[in-house]
Design a protein around this motif. Structure first.
Motif, PDB file in Angstrom:
ATOM      1  N   PRO A 218       0.786  -1.228   0.000  1.00 15.83           N
ATOM      2  CA  PRO A 218       0.000   0.000   0.000  1.00 15.83           C
ATOM      3  C   PRO A 218       0.819   1.278   0.000  1.00 15.83           C
ATOM      4  O   PRO A 218       0.521   2.203  -0.708  1.00 15.83           O
ATOM      5  N   SER A 219       1.850   1.372   0.770  1.00 19.93           N
ATOM      6  CA  SER A 219       2.671   2.587   0.718  1.00 19.93           C
ATOM      7  C   SER A 219       3.952   2.345   1.493  1.00 19.93           C
ATOM      8  O   SER A 219       4.095   1.370   2.198  1.00 19.93           O
ATOM      9  N   SER A 220       4.899   3.231   1.348  1.00 17.88           N
ATOM     10  CA  SER A 220       6.101   3.142   2.184  1.00 17.88           C
ATOM     11  C   SER A 220       6.115   4.374   3.092  1.00 17.88           C
ATOM     12  O   SER A 220       5.254   5.232   2.989  1.00 17.88           O
ATOM     13  N   SER A 221       7.109   4.460   3.939  1.00 22.10           N
ATOM     14  CA  SER A 221       7.116   5.564   4.908  1.00 22.10           C
ATOM     15  C   SER A 221       7.127   6.921   4.205  1.00 22.10           C
ATOM     16  O   SER A 221       6.611   7.878   4.700  1.00 22.10           O
ATOM     17  N   ILE A 262       9.322  -4.841   5.541  1.00 23.14           N
ATOM     18  CA  ILE A 262       8.826  -4.609   6.908  1.00 23.14           C
ATOM     19  C   ILE A 262       8.207  -3.214   6.997  1.00 23.14           C
ATOM     20  O   ILE A 262       7.106  -3.037   7.537  1.00 23.14           O
ATOM     21  N   GLN A 263       8.894  -2.223   6.415  1.00 23.73           N
ATOM     22  CA  GLN A 263       8.360  -0.859   6.460  1.00 23.73           C
ATOM     23  C   GLN A 263       7.024  -0.787   5.700  1.00 23.73           C
ATOM     24  O   GLN A 263       6.061  -0.196   6.177  1.00 23.73           O
ATOM     25  N   GLY A 264       6.992  -1.401   4.517  1.00 26.25           N
ATOM     26  CA  GLY A 264       5.762  -1.398   3.707  1.00 26.25           C
ATOM     27  C   GLY A 264       4.606  -2.031   4.464  1.00 26.25           C
ATOM     28  O   GLY A 264       3.474  -1.530   4.452  1.00 26.25           O
ATOM     29  N   LEU A 265       4.892  -3.122   5.161  1.00 29.80           N
ATOM     30  CA  LEU A 265       3.835  -3.813   5.920  1.00 29.80           C
ATOM     31  C   LEU A 265       3.335  -2.936   7.066  1.00 29.80           C
ATOM     32  O   LEU A 265       2.123  -2.820   7.294  1.00 29.80           O
ATOM     33  N   LYS A 266       4.252  -2.280   7.759  1.00 24.14           N
ATOM     34  CA  LYS A 266       3.833  -1.420   8.877  1.00 24.14           C
ATOM     35  C   LYS A 266       2.940  -0.285   8.365  1.00 24.14           C
ATOM     36  O   LYS A 266       1.928   0.062   8.982  1.00 24.14           O
ATOM     37  N   ASP A 267       3.326   0.275   7.211  1.00 25.91           N
ATOM     38  CA  ASP A 267       2.492   1.345   6.634  1.00 25.91           C
ATOM     39  C   ASP A 267       1.113   0.820   6.233  1.00 25.91           C
ATOM     40  O   ASP A 267       0.096   1.495   6.386  1.00 25.91           O
ATOM     41  N   TRP A 268       1.137  -0.399   5.707  1.00 23.57           N
ATOM     42  CA  TRP A 268      -0.142  -1.005   5.304  1.00 23.57           C
ATOM     43  C   TRP A 268      -1.061  -1.177   6.520  1.00 23.57           C
ATOM     44  O   TRP A 268      -2.248  -0.876   6.453  1.00 23.57           O
ATOM     45  N   GLU A 308       4.992  -8.586  23.404  1.00 17.97           N
ATOM     46  CA  GLU A 308       6.029  -8.080  22.491  1.00 17.97           C
ATOM     47  C   GLU A 308       5.630  -8.166  21.019  1.00 17.97           C
ATOM     48  O   GLU A 308       6.490  -8.279  20.145  1.00 17.97           O
ATOM     49  N   HIS A 309       4.331  -8.159  20.738  1.00 19.49           N
ATOM     50  CA  HIS A 309       3.895  -8.212  19.343  1.00 19.49           C
ATOM     51  C   HIS A 309       3.335  -6.857  18.905  1.00 19.49           C
ATOM     52  O   HIS A 309       2.126  -6.682  18.801  1.00 19.49           O
ATOM     53  N   ASP A 310       4.237  -5.924  18.663  1.00 19.04           N
ATOM     54  CA  ASP A 310       3.811  -4.644  18.091  1.00 19.04           C
ATOM     55  C   ASP A 310       3.862  -4.774  16.564  1.00 19.04           C
ATOM     56  O   ASP A 310       4.173  -5.856  16.029  1.00 19.04           O
ATOM     57  N   ASP A 311       3.607  -3.669  15.868  1.00 18.82           N
ATOM     58  CA  ASP A 311       3.581  -3.741  14.400  1.00 18.82           C
ATOM     59  C   ASP A 311       4.905  -4.230  13.818  1.00 18.82           C
ATOM     60  O   ASP A 311       4.932  -4.941  12.816  1.00 18.82           O
ATOM     61  N   ALA A 315       5.086  -7.447  11.501  1.00 17.18           N
ATOM     62  CA  ALA A 315       5.583  -7.324  10.124  1.00 17.18           C
ATOM     63  C   ALA A 315       6.591  -8.439   9.810  1.00 17.18           C
ATOM     64  O   ALA A 315       6.576  -8.992   8.705  1.00 17.18           O
ATOM     65  N   SER A 316       7.433  -8.800  10.767  1.00 23.47           N
ATOM     66  CA  SER A 316       8.370  -9.906  10.513  1.00 23.47           C
ATOM     67  C   SER A 316       7.609 -11.212  10.291  1.00 23.47           C
ATOM     68  O   SER A 316       7.954 -12.002   9.409  1.00 23.47           O
TER      69      SER A 316
END
Ligand code: HEM
Length: 575
Positions: A218-221, A262-268, A308-311, A315-316
């Motif tokens: 969907p997007s990156s940072s 990982i960054q793309g997934l967090k943004d998604w 310990e399961h944050d975004d 993402a990992s």
């Protein structure tokens, strides 16, 4: 000191008598230990398997594999060429067998390669998947932060609803259970049908727009689009490096690609949380335009409740999920397409068989939607296609699996003792290449070659079918299904009877691949569509397998394998 002096001083009795004595004692000890192990190894009656093992008192460990230098000898051979070492250590008098190998002082690994023992291991409810294998993969392959890896490391509760009795931590410390439950529903339960359909639709769309299509996260940072799938393949190419713990400065590209994913997934996640609207869930109750599937929604709902399961951590897990759901499927489909396209006669057989199964020679002109036509229920009745699928996974599905005995209980696996806390290793690559077990049609179709008919049983030919007629234990039977009723009794049918413990590209037992049904559906649909709708000309004469990936899953080609592809012009002939 020059060489002459060194030799003289070594021969000097005053200097070296104690050293020599020590060397002689150590050498004698090594020889005696080796001979003892050698004798025991060769005098174990390893092929004697009692019929009834339930009442058997087991005290016998699998024979220890002899090595001239204890520990180091086997560890070095294994690290040098694991495929060769495993083949040697697990075969005795030409037959697959069990062995115990000392790897480092205090650690022995159990190699289980004979079919009876493998079948028993897969059926044993207490045999598990070792937690360190999973933690290694999520940390090394998918970049899971250490603090989250520790939560997995401490979770010995198992993946079932009820935690193991010795587990004392609260419910939020059970990541294995949470992950497994979601995947079970999404991949083998109600999510399987919608996931299969969405996969087929996406694959068709991708091919129809071939060349222009890029799958985007969907997007990156920075608000740019990211080529998620391109990065996924860079990570895939990095898996052999990650598995050997090669550091980032030597192979930066896969590490960078993983970070972008990982960054793309967090943004998604952020985007999807903002835009998700329950009323947009598809009619099937599964898909939706922003999260994609009920499996993704379920993961988003349940993971944050685990420690310990944050975004970042989720993402990992999702990088791992993306890799696990595509790498082997694409490799299998590629290998199957490669073998079919390299043999014009086979290609024409495949097309004729598919036209009969689907009831048309031109699937895009058919009155039925292509996705309806490529329904797994229909494709499963195409005996040749299914035989090719099974043969490709036999020939190219090379994975090493680790299994573990419970921490406090010894297990009895047939006649062998699998002591508490021990680790066992099984290799599908070795089992799939057992020339004494598989039918080679009297050597005409060796196990290391592709034979599309290996898994076909011709009722008029007693020598047909996957298992060598000399070691077949049960008669083959035609699969019972509603579609099969219309089939001619004399027609060859697809059959895997008797191959349990010999064919296991997806692993087995409690740790068996949860995506195996989706994988089969996706592979069959992709192959059917590619063969029926396109003319594809490989631009290379032969294809070499990449040995660097041995044991990590389905084989991939060593070099790029270009091909020309164009839409087929076919007349619409309804079957
Ligand atoms: C031809 C394709 C595939 C092959 C050969 C394959 C093979 C494997 C293997 C060897 C394992 C490890 C089993 C073990 O350690 O005992 C595994 C686990 C797994 N696979 Fe696959 N896989 C394929 C496709 C897929 C797909 C399409 C998905 C998901 C969409 C998937 C999801 C999983 C999951 C979730 C696990 C972990 C199971 C667990 O720990 O409970 N796989 N797979």
């Amino acid at each position: 000191m020059n060489l002459h002096h060194e030799i003289v001083s070594l021969l000097d009795p005053n200097f070296s008598s104690a050293v020599w004595m020590l060397i002689i004692v150590v050498a004698l000890l090594l020889v005696v230990t080796y001979m003892r192990t050698w004798y025991k190894y060769h005098h174990t009656d390893r092929f004697e398997l009692p019929e009834d093992t339930a009442s058997l008192e087991v005290t016998e460990l699998p024979p220890l594999y002899p090595s001239v230098i204890p520990f180091l000898g086997s560890a070095i051979s294994f690290a040098w060429d694991n495929a060769k070492f495993l083949r040697r250590a697990t075969s005795y008098a030409g037959k697959a067998t069990v062995a115990r190998v000392a790897m480092v002082p205090g650690f022995q690994i159990y190699l289980f390669q004979d079919r009876e023992t493998i079948k028993r291991l897969f059926k044993h409810p207490a045999v598990g998947s070792p937690v360190p294998v999973y933690t290694f993969a999520i940390q090394r392959f998918f970049g899971m932060p250490k603090r989250t890896v520790e939560v997995y490391r401490a979770d010995n509760s198992g993946s079932g609803l009820k935690p193991n009795p010795d587990f004392t931590l609260p419910a939020d410390a059970r990541p294995f259970y949470v992950t497994h439950k979601g995947l079970l529903q999404g991949l083998t339960g109600p999510g399987l049908g919608p996931n299969t359909r969405r996969y087929t639709e996406a694959f068709l769309k991708y091919l129809q727009t071939y060349g222009n299509a890029k799958i985007l996260s969907p997007s990156s940072s920075k608000g740019e689009w990211v080529y998620y799938i391109d990065d996924l393949w860079k990570v895939d190419a990095g898996i052999p490096w990650f598995s050997r713990r090669i550091p980032r400065f030597l192979v930066p590209e896969p590490y960078r690609a993983r970070e972008r994913m990982i960054q793309g997934l967090k943004d998604w996640y952020e985007y999807a949380r903002e835009h998700f609207d329950e009323s947009n869930i598809d009619e099937d109750g599964d898909g939706d335009p922003v999260w994609g599937s009920s499996l993704s929604r379920h993961r988003q709902k349940t993971f944050p409740k685990v420690r310990e399961h944050d975004d970042r951590a989720i993402a990992s897990l999702d990088v791992g999920h993306s890799w696990g759901s595509s790498s082997n499927v694409v490799a299998t489909t590629f290998m199957a397409a490669h073998h079919i396209l390299s043999d014009q006669a086979l290609l024409s057989r495949v097309r004729t068989s598919l036209a009969k199964t689907l009831g048309t020679t031109n699937i895009s002109a058919s009155p039925k939607l292509v996705t309806d036509l490529l329904d797994p229920k229909i494709l499963y009745t195409d005996a040749l296609l299914c035989s090719i699928y099974a043969e490709i996974l036999r020939l190219h599905g090379m994975a090493h699996f680790l299994v573990s005995a419970p921490e406090r209980t010894d297990l009895q696996i047939g006649r062998w003792l699998f002591p508490h806390g021990s680790i066992g290793l099984l290799s599908s690559g070795i089992a799939h290449m057992d020339a004494s077990f598989w039918n080679t049609r009297d050597g005409q179709h060796p196990v290391n070659e592709f034979w599309p008919d290996r898994f076909l049983v011709d009722p008029r030919d007693p020598k047909s079918g996957p298992v060598n007629p000399a070691c077949r234990e049960i008669p083959y039977s035609r699969p019972q299904g509603h579609q099969q009723a219309v089939v001619d009794d004399d027609e060859p049918y697809f059959c895997m009877d008797g191959t349990e413990g010999a064919w296991f590209p997806y692993g087995g037992g409690g740790g068996i691949c949860l995506g195996r049904f989706l994988a089969k559906n996706a592979i069959l649909a992709s192959l059917a569509y590619l063969m029926m709708e396109f003319d594809i000309e490989p631009q290379v004469k032969s294809m070499a397998v990449n040995p660097w990936r041995y044991g990590l899953g389905v084989n991939q080609p060593k070099y790029p394998t270009p091909f020309k592809i164009r839409k087929r012009q076919v007349l619409d002939v309804q079957g």
